[in-house]
Scaffold this motif. Structure first.
Motif, PDB file in Angstrom:
ATOM      1  N   GLY A 216       0.814  -0.983   0.032  1.00 39.41           N
ATOM      2  CA  GLY A 216       0.202   0.156   0.207  1.00 39.41           C
ATOM      3  C   GLY A 216       0.807   1.246  -0.022  1.00 39.41           C
ATOM      4  N   GLN A 217       0.263   2.424   0.684  1.00 39.18           N
ATOM      5  CA  GLN A 217       1.103   3.566   0.548  1.00 39.18           C
ATOM      6  C   GLN A 217       2.306   3.548   1.471  1.00 39.18           C
ATOM      7  OE1 GLN A 217      -1.050   6.811   2.459  1.00 39.18           O
ATOM      8  NE2 GLN A 217       0.528   8.264   1.901  1.00 39.18           N
ATOM      9  N   GLN A 218       2.462   2.979   2.480  1.00 35.42           N
ATOM     10  CA  GLN A 218       3.575   3.024   3.370  1.00 35.42           C
ATOM     11  C   GLN A 218       4.229   1.924   3.665  1.00 35.42           C
ATOM     12  OE1 GLN A 218       5.587   5.301   4.787  1.00 35.42           O
ATOM     13  NE2 GLN A 218       4.172   6.012   6.231  1.00 35.42           N
ATOM     14  N   PRO A 219       5.435   1.813   3.112  1.00 38.71           N
ATOM     15  CA  PRO A 219       6.238   0.578   3.048  1.00 38.71           C
ATOM     16  C   PRO A 219       6.793   0.392   4.631  1.00 38.71           C
ATOM     17  CG  PRO A 219       7.700   2.480   2.477  1.00 38.71           C
ATOM     18  CD  PRO A 219       6.314   2.946   2.637  1.00 38.71           C
ATOM     19  N   VAL A 220       7.188  -0.790   4.902  1.00 34.86           N
ATOM     20  CA  VAL A 220       7.708  -1.111   6.411  1.00 34.86           C
ATOM     21  C   VAL A 220       9.215  -0.270   6.609  1.00 34.86           C
ATOM     22  CG1 VAL A 220       8.624  -3.138   7.742  1.00 34.86           C
ATOM     23  CG2 VAL A 220       6.579  -3.304   6.389  1.00 34.86           C
ATOM     24  N   PHE A 221       9.841  -0.296   5.595  1.00 36.55           N
ATOM     25  CA  PHE A 221      11.162   0.400   5.744  1.00 36.55           C
ATOM     26  C   PHE A 221      11.256   1.821   5.226  1.00 36.55           C
ATOM     27  CE2 PHE A 221      11.782  -4.219   4.872  1.00 36.55           C
ATOM     28  CZ  PHE A 221      11.983  -4.528   6.328  1.00 36.55           C
ATOM     29  N   ASP A 222      12.227   2.598   5.609  1.00 40.22           N
ATOM     30  CA  ASP A 222      12.799   3.829   5.135  1.00 40.22           C
ATOM     31  C   ASP A 222      12.758   3.663   3.476  1.00 40.22           C
ATOM     32  OD1 ASP A 222      12.155   4.520   7.503  1.00 40.22           O
ATOM     33  OD2 ASP A 222      13.815   5.838   7.665  1.00 40.22           O
ATOM     34  N   CYS A 223      12.709   4.636   2.545  1.00 37.95           N
ATOM     35  CA  CYS A 223      13.234   4.327   1.297  1.00 37.95           C
ATOM     36  C   CYS A 223      13.643   5.703   0.806  1.00 37.95           C
ATOM     37  CB  CYS A 223      11.800   4.022   0.529  1.00 37.95           C
ATOM     38  SG  CYS A 223      11.115   2.461   0.877  1.00 37.95           S
ATOM     39  N   ILE A 224      14.631   5.570  -0.299  1.00 41.26           N
ATOM     40  CA  ILE A 224      15.189   6.576  -0.926  1.00 41.26           C
ATOM     41  C   ILE A 224      14.914   6.376  -2.395  1.00 41.26           C
ATOM     42  CG2 ILE A 224      17.047   8.057  -1.857  1.00 41.26           C
ATOM     43  CD1 ILE A 224      18.077   8.183   1.079  1.00 41.26           C
ATOM     44  N   VAL A 225      14.097   7.285  -3.281  1.00 36.14           N
ATOM     45  CA  VAL A 225      14.142   6.872  -4.943  1.00 36.14           C
ATOM     46  C   VAL A 225      15.200   7.833  -5.316  1.00 36.14           C
ATOM     47  CG1 VAL A 225      12.875   7.134  -6.707  1.00 36.14           C
ATOM     48  CG2 VAL A 225      11.790   6.364  -4.627  1.00 36.14           C
ATOM     49  N   LEU A 226      15.989   7.414  -6.048  1.00 38.59           N
ATOM     50  CA  LEU A 226      17.317   8.294  -6.467  1.00 38.59           C
ATOM     51  C   LEU A 226      16.844   9.016  -7.461  1.00 38.59           C
ATOM     52  CD1 LEU A 226      20.184   5.877  -7.232  1.00 38.59           C
ATOM     53  CD2 LEU A 226      19.961   7.234  -5.100  1.00 38.59           C
ATOM     54  N   ASN A 227      15.876   8.660  -8.500  1.00 33.08           N
ATOM     55  CA  ASN A 227      15.404   9.436  -9.663  1.00 33.08           C
ATOM     56  C   ASN A 227      16.380   9.661 -10.892  1.00 33.08           C
ATOM     57  OD1 ASN A 227      12.644  10.056  -8.631  1.00 33.08           O
ATOM     58  ND2 ASN A 227      13.550  11.572  -7.282  1.00 33.08           N
ATOM     59  N   SER A 228      17.652   9.544 -10.365  1.00 29.84           N
ATOM     60  CA  SER A 228      18.673   9.475 -11.268  1.00 29.84           C
ATOM     61  C   SER A 228      19.996   8.980 -10.466  1.00 29.84           C
ATOM     62  CB  SER A 228      18.969  10.873 -11.861  1.00 29.84           C
ATOM     63  OG  SER A 228      20.290  10.793 -12.694  1.00 29.84           O
ATOM     64  N   VAL A 229      20.758   7.971 -11.282  1.00 29.66           N
ATOM     65  CA  VAL A 229      22.054   7.409 -10.331  1.00 29.66           C
ATOM     66  C   VAL A 229      22.930   8.671 -10.217  1.00 29.66           C
ATOM     67  CG1 VAL A 229      21.654   5.331 -11.302  1.00 29.66           C
ATOM     68  CG2 VAL A 229      22.875   6.717 -12.699  1.00 29.66           C
ATOM     69  N   SER A 230      22.902   9.605 -10.904  1.00 27.06           N
ATOM     70  CA  SER A 230      23.873  10.865 -10.720  1.00 27.06           C
ATOM     71  C   SER A 230      23.493  11.290  -9.313  1.00 27.06           C
ATOM     72  CB  SER A 230      23.743  11.996 -11.724  1.00 27.06           C
ATOM     73  OG  SER A 230      22.129  12.567 -11.592  1.00 27.06           O
ATOM     74  N   ASN A 231      22.447  11.031  -8.640  1.00 27.50           N
ATOM     75  CA  ASN A 231      22.120  11.421  -7.344  1.00 27.50           C
ATOM     76  C   ASN A 231      22.498  10.899  -6.241  1.00 27.50           C
ATOM     77  OD1 ASN A 231      20.669  13.881  -8.535  1.00 27.50           O
ATOM     78  ND2 ASN A 231      18.600  12.764  -8.627  1.00 27.50           N
ATOM     79  N   ILE A 232      23.418   9.644  -6.484  1.00 28.44           N
ATOM     80  CA  ILE A 232      23.654   8.747  -5.479  1.00 28.44           C
ATOM     81  C   ILE A 232      24.457   9.475  -4.373  1.00 28.44           C
ATOM     82  CG2 ILE A 232      25.885   8.180  -6.597  1.00 28.44           C
ATOM     83  CD1 ILE A 232      23.606   5.879  -4.384  1.00 28.44           C
ATOM     84  N   GLU A 233      25.186  10.583  -4.598  1.00 29.41           N
ATOM     85  CA  GLU A 233      25.890  11.158  -3.507  1.00 29.41           C
ATOM     86  C   GLU A 233      24.969  11.860  -2.454  1.00 29.41           C
ATOM     87  OE1 GLU A 233      29.241  10.825  -2.547  1.00 29.41           O
ATOM     88  OE2 GLU A 233      29.482   9.831  -4.693  1.00 29.41           O
ATOM     89  N   GLN A 234      24.008  12.277  -2.762  1.00 27.73           N
ATOM     90  CA  GLN A 234      22.911  12.559  -1.896  1.00 27.73           C
ATOM     91  C   GLN A 234      22.253  11.594  -1.024  1.00 27.73           C
ATOM     92  OE1 GLN A 234      19.704  15.293  -3.649  1.00 27.73           O
ATOM     93  NE2 GLN A 234      20.817  15.321  -5.154  1.00 27.73           N
TER      94      GLN A 234
END
Length: 291
Positions: A216-234
């Motif tokens: 559903g809406q809320q996963p059990v874990f925290d998540c990060i969507v990179l939106n681009s692999v160039s954002n990996i440092e963030q």
């Protein structure tokens, strides 16, 4: 370390400059290797460093990285030249610099600027064409409607609409059957008070994970969507806050190389792509399980 070569004027180029400026595809062409498959973004070659019946060497032109599907490893241009010539990275860099003096290996440079996307209106996701696109990707519509909007935007005075997924800068990732873009470059963080973090490359894969796991809406874990692999440092700056980091990156050249680098750099990072090993990404896996 700097690599020095002689010309009319003494010039220097370090390892990072070589990796950024010298094209893998141009180097392969210079040694007689031609792509068996090629499009704007990728190219496939018969691996020149081993016996290879099928074109197993994949090149990502955008990131200038390679991945050998037969060996199960990849990296940058210096590492590939070292593999082909059975030498050290230092010796490989000297090979590149020597050949560069008489042949152009420079990558095509792209200029980055503001996207030019002007969002005029946002509303609940209910546009029939966008919902049909999500259904074709086997995404649960209720999950998508909870996490996404539909946006109406213009580019060069032409009007369009797309699915909109918010990022941490207040901008949006935009997606439709015909368009993939964004209003700003940033990750999207989804906190849930967990000591485990899940990393996804794009929001379609994130929605696919939620659909597949019926969360559903809320996963059990925290998540990060990179939106681009160039954002990996963030994203990497957050890794130390978690006991475990699970990677769900794409099974392409860039995803595999990045996954390999992160697993080596962080002891608590785990590659979870084995779940969809035969597929390009989590969404392709989801589609295959639902057909």
């Amino acid at each position: 370390m700097q690599i020095i070569y002689n010309s009319e004027k003494k010039k220097t180029m370090n390892f990072n400059q070589i990796k950024q400026q010298i094209s893998i595809t141009s180097y392969l062409e210079s040694i007689g290797s031609k792509p068996k498959f090629e499009n704007e973004h990728t190219a496939r070659y018969i691996a020149p460093h081993r016996t290879d019946i099928n074109p197993s060497l994949s090149i990502n032109k955008r990131t200038n990285l390679w991945y050998d599907h037969g060996l199960g490893k990849g990296g940058n241009i210096i590492q590939l030249v070292a593999l082909i010539n059975n030498c050290s990275n230092y010796e490989a860099s000297k090979i590149l610099m020597k050949q560069k003096a008489s042949f152009s290996f420079h990558r095509k440079q792209t200029t980055s600027s503001k996207t030019g996307i002007d969002i005029k209106k946002k509303k609940k996701l209910e546009n029939r064409a966008l919902l049909q696109y999500l259904q074709s990707r086997m995404i649960d519509i209720e999950i998508a409607q909870l996490l996404c909007l539909e946006a109406y935007y213009s580019v060069l005075d032409k009007d369009y609409f797309a699915i909109a997924f918010a990022n941490d800068q207040g901008g949006y990732e935009l997606r439709s059957k015909y368009f993939k873009g964004c209003t700003s470059k940033s990750i999207t963080t989804i906190p849930n008070g967990s000591d485990t973090l899940l990393i996804f490359e794009g929001f379609i894969d994130y929605l696919s994970f939620l659909t597949y796991s019926n969360r559903g809406q809320q996963p059990v874990f925290d998540c990060i969507v990179l939106n681009s692999v160039s954002n990996i440092e963030q994203a990497k700056s957050r890794f130390s806050h978690y006991q475990k980091v699970n990677l769900y990156l794409d099974n392409d050249c860039t995803g595999k190389v990045l996954t390999s680098e992160l697993v080596k750099e962080f002891q608590h990072v785990v590659d979870c792509s084995s779940l969809y090993l035969k597929y390009k990404d989590f969404n392709d896996f989801l589609i295959a399980t639902r057909i």
